[in-house]
Scaffold this motif. Structure first.
Motif, mmCIF file in Angstrom:
data_model
loop_
_atom_site.group_PDB
_atom_site.id
_atom_site.type_symbol
_atom_site.label_atom_id
_atom_site.label_comp_id
_atom_site.label_asym_id
_atom_site.label_seq_id
_atom_site.Cartn_x
_atom_site.Cartn_y
_atom_site.Cartn_z
ATOM 1 N N ASP A 85 0.830 -1.210 0.000
ATOM 2 C CA ASP A 85 0.000 0.000 0.000
ATOM 3 C C ASP A 85 0.865 1.262 0.000
ATOM 4 N N LEU A 86 1.906 1.271 0.825
ATOM 5 C CA LEU A 86 2.749 2.459 0.935
ATOM 6 C C LEU A 86 3.544 2.708 -0.344
ATOM 7 N N ILE A 87 3.984 1.625 -0.985
ATOM 8 C CA ILE A 87 4.754 1.785 -2.223
ATOM 9 C C ILE A 87 3.857 2.221 -3.376
ATOM 10 N N SER A 88 2.684 1.608 -3.467
ATOM 11 C CA SER A 88 1.800 1.892 -4.607
ATOM 12 C C SER A 88 0.991 3.176 -4.443
ATOM 13 N N GLY B 104 1.459 5.527 -1.690
ATOM 14 C CA GLY B 104 2.034 6.571 -0.842
ATOM 15 C C GLY B 104 1.273 6.674 0.465
ATOM 16 N N TYR B 105 1.310 7.856 1.076
ATOM 17 C CA TYR B 105 0.594 8.027 2.334
ATOM 18 C C TYR B 105 0.062 9.463 2.435
ATOM 19 N N GLU B 106 -1.236 9.579 2.544
ATOM 20 C CA GLU B 106 -1.930 10.846 2.779
ATOM 21 C C GLU B 106 -1.614 11.910 1.731
ATOM 22 N N GLY B 107 -1.171 11.475 0.547
ATOM 23 C CA GLY B 107 -0.879 12.441 -0.499
ATOM 24 C C GLY B 107 0.387 13.247 -0.272
ATOM 25 N N TYR B 108 1.208 12.860 0.712
ATOM 26 C CA TYR B 108 2.453 13.575 0.967
ATOM 27 C C TYR B 108 3.425 13.363 -0.189
ATOM 28 N N PRO B 109 4.314 14.330 -0.469
ATOM 29 C CA PRO B 109 5.276 14.186 -1.573
ATOM 30 C C PRO B 109 6.182 12.964 -1.383
ATOM 31 N N ASP B 110 6.603 12.395 -2.485
ATOM 32 C CA ASP B 110 7.460 11.205 -2.426
ATOM 33 C C ASP B 110 8.748 11.476 -1.654
ATOM 34 N N TRP B 111 9.352 12.651 -1.896
ATOM 35 C CA TRP B 111 10.607 12.946 -1.197
ATOM 36 C C TRP B 111 10.400 12.983 0.312
ATOM 37 N N TYR B 112 9.238 13.483 0.731
ATOM 38 C CA TYR B 112 8.934 13.583 2.157
ATOM 39 C C TYR B 112 8.782 12.194 2.770
ATOM 40 N N LEU B 113 8.087 11.312 2.070
ATOM 41 C CA LEU B 113 7.902 9.947 2.559
ATOM 42 C C LEU B 113 9.226 9.189 2.563
ATOM 43 N N ASN B 114 10.078 9.462 1.600
ATOM 44 C CA ASN B 114 11.380 8.792 1.573
ATOM 45 C C ASN B 114 12.264 9.230 2.743
ATOM 46 N N VAL B 115 12.173 10.515 3.102
ATOM 47 C CA VAL B 115 13.010 11.034 4.190
ATOM 48 C C VAL B 115 12.462 10.649 5.559
ATOM 49 N N PHE B 116 11.188 10.946 5.800
ATOM 50 C CA PHE B 116 10.622 10.751 7.134
ATOM 51 C C PHE B 116 9.852 9.440 7.290
ATOM 52 N N GLY B 117 9.592 8.745 6.186
ATOM 53 C CA GLY B 117 8.917 7.463 6.240
ATOM 54 C C GLY B 117 9.900 6.316 6.162
ATOM 55 N N TRP B 118 10.321 6.019 4.942
ATOM 56 C CA TRP B 118 11.306 4.943 4.759
ATOM 57 C C TRP B 118 12.621 5.293 5.452
ATOM 58 N N GLY B 119 12.918 6.598 5.543
ATOM 59 C CA GLY B 119 14.128 7.009 6.243
ATOM 60 C C GLY B 119 14.103 6.647 7.711
ATOM 61 N N THR B 120 12.906 6.663 8.309
ATOM 62 C CA THR B 120 12.764 6.261 9.713
ATOM 63 C C THR B 120 13.157 4.803 9.909
ATOM 64 N N VAL B 121 12.666 3.934 9.018
ATOM 65 C CA VAL B 121 13.010 2.503 9.105
ATOM 66 C C VAL B 121 14.497 2.314 8.846
#
Length: 518
Positions: free
Chosen positions: A459-462, A464-481
């Protein structure tokens, strides 16, 4: 109070089994019990949801809680040290869990700061008539979209500072004089306060409509896999299992403590509070719908921070005796959140203390100050809400679930320690575990957790999350993991300057347990 371990080192212990149980309940009963369970149950079949929920409790929640208890109580350490003593290669799993505790604690503290502010706002309903605008604009000064800002929000920063000062003081006082006393006082207050709130809520006009909306069963939902995944997710996230908290807490239990019976009390107390929260929340929502002349399902914000800081203030403004209701609700949020935050930071502080040979107070201050700096930098700013939302989504739904899968599989299938831990629990507890326990923690639990993880990652890859920009999810989302993984590796390769595991001997001995009847 301390005990002398086989290695000759002294370790703090809870003063009583009651103290441990209250602390474990304080960790499990948190913000998610109040703002997550009611909404999940409503969206997942209403009263019918209780069936998969209770099955998930019995087949995954309690068994994995027992696993955490057995590791911590037997190997006498926070997650990194305890798992290292179980098998040296598992230390990295312990540090991954510790990194997750750190990440979750720095944003969890911000939510408690919000609750403290709203506790004050309750005196006079200072949020006014437009609770959405007040929360997002007047209080958080939130930007219109996700981004990175260094602009501090004073209304968040001051209560956040108070939260971290209290946390440092409590950790510095130790397990018995700090952590235990907070929970011994806090949990009865939480039960009394929230109980009074529920009693008031069920007497409001329209409360019955809210309860009908929550508990009317949709039996067809039981054939939906997503409902079962939701049940396992709720149990998993609400019980503080499989990411280091209960390992650390149980490591301070006395060696002859009755662990499985304590686990049953904690597990069922947590679930009972969730159901109580559902009754209180939906009674209040029924009242709000009645006042607005709409159906409960037409209300917005039935879960998460919006429920607590937008919808509930609207409820409070509409009702007689609103000040008392607001004080009880936000006071309950503060207590529930704070006791959970204490457990999060304890897991980090004790791990650092053991790894680097620090004193209790030095570790508490070091971890507390570092956590506070990160907390201020990311979550007390005008973009803090969006950062918090993103980090929470990835840390919990990816990081914590991954931690649980890796730990259960490693213990049962790689290290082959599952049966040893089962016999350890049986040697000290009145409620005995059969081989069915190994099936639950080694097969049933990992299967459901893997399904949850795969579905969420897809779901997160296909999408995203809440319409947030991809760069934001990469930094604060996947970057967290990614941060949790890198941090786990770095802490693992660092040299042990504190408690070494070379001279440690578990009690009862492995030889004794091997000789027990299976």
């Amino acid at each position: 109070m301390t005990e002398t371990a086989n290695s000759g080192a002294q370790r703090q212990t809870w003063t009583s089994n009651r103290g441990f149980i209250l602390a474990a309940i304080g960790s499990a009963v948190g913000l998610g019990n109040i703002w997550r369970f009611p909404g999940v149950a409503y969206d997942s079949g209403g009263g019918a949801f209780l069936i998969p929920y209770l099955i998930a409790l019995v087949t995954a929640g309690l068994p994995i809680l027992f696993l955490d208890y057995s590791i911590g109580q037997r190997f006498r350490g926070a997650a990194p040290l305890a798992l290292r003593r179980l098998t040296k290669r598992a230390e990295v799993i312990g540090w991954f869990q510790t990194m997750l505790l750190f990440i979750i604690s720095v944003y969890y503290a911000a939510v408690i700061a919000w609750a403290l502010s709203y506790f004050y706002f309750s005196f006079g309903n200072k949020w006014g008539s437009d609770t959405t605008a007040f929360f997002l604009s007047d209080y958080l000064h939130a930007t219109d979209e996700a981004g990175v800002s260094t602009d501090l929000v004073a209304g968040v920063a001051w209560p956040l500072a108070a939260v971290w000062v209290l946390i440092i003081v409590i950790l510095a006082l130790g397990i018995a004089n700090g952590v235990e006393k907070v929970n011994v006082i806090g949990i009865p207050l939480l039960i009394l306060g929230f109980g009074a709130l529920v009693i008031r809520a069920v007497t409001l006009p329209g409360a019955t409509d809210g309860l009908n909306a929550l508990f009317t069963p949709d039996w067809g939902a039981l054939t939906d896999l997503n409902v079962w995944i939701a049940a396992y997710s709720q149990i998993f996230f609400s019980m503080s299992i499989a990411f280091g908290i209960m390992i650390a807490y149980s490591s301070f239990q006395r060696r002859r403590a009755n662990m499985t019976s304590s686990g049953l009390v904690v597990g069922f107390a947590n679930s009972s509070f969730e159901i109580l929260a559902g009754i209180g929340v939906f009674s209040a929502l029924g009242f709000l719908a009645n006042q607005q002349g709409v159906g409960v399902g037409e209300l917005e914000g039935l879960t998460g921070p919006i429920l607590s800081f937008v919808t509930f203030p609207a409820v409070i403004s509409e009702m007689p005796g609103s000040v008392l209701f607001g004080v009880l609700f936000f006071g309950s949020l503060v207590i529930a959140g704070f006791t959970s935050l204490v457990s999060l930071v304890v897991g980090v502080s004790i791990a650092v203390q053991e790894k680097f040979g620090l004193s209790q107070r030095t570790a508490a201050v070091t971890v507390g100050v570092v956590s506070a700096v990160v907390s201020f930098s990311l979550f007390a700013t005008t973009t803090g809400l969006w950062t918090l939302d993103t980090v929470d989504q990835y840390a919990n739904n990816v990081g914590v679930v991954l931690s649980a899968i890796v730990m259960t599989v490693s213990v049962v299938w790689v290290a082959r320690k599952g049966d040893l831990l089962r016999r350890h629990l049986n040697a000290i507890s009145t409620f005995k575990l059969g081989r069915w326990w190994l099936v639950l923690i080694g097969i049933v639990g990992p299967i459901f957790l893997t399904v949850m993880l795969v579905q969420k990652v897809i779901d997160l890859i296909s999408d995203g999350y809440e319409g947030y920009p991809d760069w934001y999810l990469n930094v604060f989302g996947w970057g967290t993991v990614g941060l949790a993984v890198v941090g786990a590796i770095l802490f693992t390769v660092a040299s042990w300057g504190g408690r070494d595991d070379k001279d440690f001997q578990a009690w009862p001995s492995d030889e004794f347990l091997e000789g027990q009847k299976r």
